[in-house]
Design a protein around this motif. Structure first.
Motif, PDB file in Angstrom:
ATOM      1  N   UNK B  29      80.493  70.815  70.214  1.00 41.44           N
ATOM      2  CA  UNK B  29      80.632  69.533  70.909  1.00 41.44           C
ATOM      3  C   UNK B  29      80.724  69.852  72.401  1.00 41.44           C
ATOM      4  N   UNK B  58      73.541  60.938  65.968  1.00 43.88           N
ATOM      5  CA  UNK B  58      74.574  60.039  65.450  1.00 43.88           C
ATOM      6  C   UNK B  58      75.969  60.422  65.935  1.00 43.88           C
ATOM      7  N   UNK B  59      76.101  61.653  66.435  1.00 41.42           N
ATOM      8  CA  UNK B  59      77.406  62.109  66.883  1.00 41.42           C
ATOM      9  C   UNK B  59      77.400  62.353  68.390  1.00 41.42           C
ATOM     10  N   UNK B  70      76.791  66.418  70.427  1.00 42.61           N
ATOM     11  CA  UNK B  70      77.079  67.326  69.315  1.00 42.61           C
ATOM     12  C   UNK B  70      75.806  68.100  68.987  1.00 42.61           C
ATOM     13  N   UNK B  84      62.697  66.427  44.793  1.00 38.84           N
ATOM     14  CA  UNK B  84      62.773  67.126  43.522  1.00 38.84           C
ATOM     15  C   UNK B  84      61.564  68.051  43.367  1.00 38.84           C
ATOM     16  N   UNK B 126      66.373  65.913  43.378  1.00 36.57           N
ATOM     17  CA  UNK B 126      66.437  65.379  44.733  1.00 36.57           C
ATOM     18  C   UNK B 126      67.908  65.374  45.167  1.00 36.57           C
ATOM     19  N   UNK B 127      68.271  66.170  46.146  1.00 33.81           N
ATOM     20  CA  UNK B 127      69.674  66.305  46.543  1.00 33.81           C
ATOM     21  C   UNK B 127      69.738  66.938  47.925  1.00 33.81           C
ATOM     22  N   UNK B 128      70.932  66.935  48.496  1.00 36.08           N
ATOM     23  CA  UNK B 128      71.126  67.534  49.816  1.00 36.08           C
ATOM     24  C   UNK B 128      70.789  69.022  49.741  1.00 36.08           C
ATOM     25  N   UNK B 130      71.728  71.650  51.322  1.00 37.46           N
ATOM     26  CA  UNK B 130      72.791  72.652  51.362  1.00 37.46           C
ATOM     27  C   UNK B 130      73.378  72.911  49.978  1.00 37.46           C
ATOM     28  N   UNK B 131      73.298  71.948  49.077  1.00 37.34           N
ATOM     29  CA  UNK B 131      73.825  72.159  47.727  1.00 37.34           C
ATOM     30  C   UNK B 131      73.030  73.232  46.998  1.00 37.34           C
ATOM     31  N   UNK B 134      73.693  76.735  48.604  1.00 37.17           N
ATOM     32  CA  UNK B 134      75.057  77.184  48.274  1.00 37.17           C
ATOM     33  C   UNK B 134      75.111  77.698  46.843  1.00 37.17           C
ATOM     34  N   UNK B 135      74.336  77.089  45.943  1.00 34.25           N
ATOM     35  CA  UNK B 135      74.321  77.528  44.549  1.00 34.25           C
ATOM     36  C   UNK B 135      73.663  78.897  44.420  1.00 34.25           C
TER      37      UNK B 135
END
Lengths: 202, 224
Positions: B29, B58-59, B70, B84, B126-128, B130-131, B134-135
């Motif tokens: 920041x 947005x930040x 940011x 997906x 279909x997902x973020x 980073x998930x 991380x897996x």
């Protein structure tokens, strides 16, 4: 997303990441597009959450069971232990569904395959006639003999059992009587089936 | 000692904070005392440290004469929703194949993907993004260059700059530090001090930079 507070955006991001793995704990609906050597190519029911798949394996609910589900039928895909690298097809179209009847179905065992041991009736291929087994009696036909009134043998003929054979035997007997000779009908109804396939028992 | 330089795309800022996590994306920041319009992939210079990241619209914003910006390390791709996709290889799907495709899809650069092999299939819903990383690569991070890296564990090294220990809370595993150079201390730095019973390893670092540099470090104590 615009219009959201910063806190809500942060919470949403955290929750999205935490729940992402749980997507693999619920069955996903797919349609069968192609059968390829026992593996299915599937189309996602809903575009977006799940990808259309390349061929994946079946894991049918009964040991020794396998088959080719009908193209266009609905199946469920599950992930073993929630692992995205272990997708399998586990469920198939419901009985009331239009594609319930598969292209082929197999039930196999290295020992015995038992069908309906407690059933009062087992139907195969939609048939209604009873199945003959070793030991069941058979109608093996009729021998019609003709002899003179004095008892001298004139001729004899064999007619296969039931149906047209019985009719022909009766007609032959009538003809012998009409000629002045005497017919004798020997119905061979005491036959027995003595052998059958060693792999199928009823 | 002169105040550390805080420079964002050639604009001088009055203060900055920098969060360097052990796993994930760094966040900075930056505060200006004049209106500033910044967007896209930018270079932040904090003293001797150069960081490459993307402005989060947005930040970031301006109120009267103050602008707050940011930055998110890299291209801000790991927060995107990846579509997906099903991967298949009869010889086993490579972890690197899945992650390199994912990084390219969300606009990030990945170097040093893990070498493991999965089973014949890998399904990515279909997902973020980073998930998924991380897996498949539990230890992943975005470096100062904006490049995403993975490893079995973050490398550790002795501190390469002078630093002062303000306080240490062994219960919370937190240390407050002060130092003049940003380039010599970061995630994986081993800190030794006569005031510490045992050396401590920096796992995450939160820096506050204005006229001086102060840091809050989340640490673990090492064997003596």
């Amino acid at each position: 997303m615009t219009g959201e507070t910063r806190l809500l955006r942060a919470i949403r991001a955290v929750v999205a990441e935490l729940v992402a793995p749980h997507a693999f704990h619920v069955p996903a609906r797919y349609r069968v597009v192609q059968n390829t050597a026992g593996r299915l190519t599937l189309q996602a029911f809903k575009a977006g959450p799940w990808p259309d798949t390349l061929p994946i394996s079946l894991m049918c609910g009964s040991p020794g069971a396998a088959g080719e589900p009908a193209l266009g039928s609905t199946v469920l895909v599950q992930f073993i232990e929630g692992d995205p690298s272990l997708p399998v097809v586990t469920h198939f179209e419901r009985p009331e569904g239009a594609y319930f009847v598969p292209i082929s179905s197999k039930l196999d065992a290295s020992g015995t395959v038992k069908i309906g041991p407690s059933a009062t009736l087992v139907e195969l291929a939609g048939g209604s006639a009873k199945v003959g087994r070793v030991g069941d009696t058979t109608h093996a036909g009729t021998i019609v003999l003709a002899h003179t009134p004095a008892g001298s043998f004139v001729s004899g003929a064999y007619f296969p059992g039931t149906g047209a054979g019985d009719t022909a035997a009766a007609a032959a007997a009538a003809a012998i009587t009409g000629s002045g000779n005497v017919p004798t009908l020997l119905a061979m109804t005491d036959g027995r089936i003595t052998s059958g396939a060693s792999k199928v028992k009823a | 000692m002169a105040s550390p330089v805080i420079d964002l795309e050639g604009l001088r800022a009055i203060s900055a904070s920098l969060l360097l996590p052990r796993v994930g994306v760094w966040i900075a920041d930056v505060i200006f005392d004049e209106p500033a319009s910044l967007a896209g992939f930018v270079v932040l210079k904090l003293g001797g440290l150069e960081l490459r990241g993307t402005v989060d619209p947005f930040e970031s914003g301006t109120f009267q004469l103050q602008t707050r910006v940011r930055l998110v390390g890299g291209r801000m791709g790991w927060r995107k929703i990846a579509p997906a996709k099903h991967f298949h290889s009869d010889g086993g799907v490579k972890v690197s194949s899945v992650l390199l495709e994912l990084a390219a899809t969300v606009g990030e650069t990945l170097v040093g993907a893990p070498s493991g092999v999965l089973s014949a299939d890998y399904v990515r819903p279909r997902a973020v993004a980073s998930a998924t990383i991380r897996r498949l690569a539990p230890v992943w991070w975005v470096d100062a260059e904006g490049v995403t890296r993975t490893a079995e564990a973050r490398a550790s090294s002795e501190a390469a700059a002078a630093w002062d220990l303000i306080r240490f809370d062994p219960q919370a595993s937190e240390a407050e530090l002060a130092f003049d150079e940003l380039a010599g201390i970061g995630v994986g730095t081993i800190l030794r001090s006569p005031r510490l019973e045992r050396p401590i390893l920096v796992n995450s670092l939160e820096l506050a930079i204005d006229k001086s540099i102060r840091a809050r470090a989340w640490v673990e104590e090492l064997a003596a």
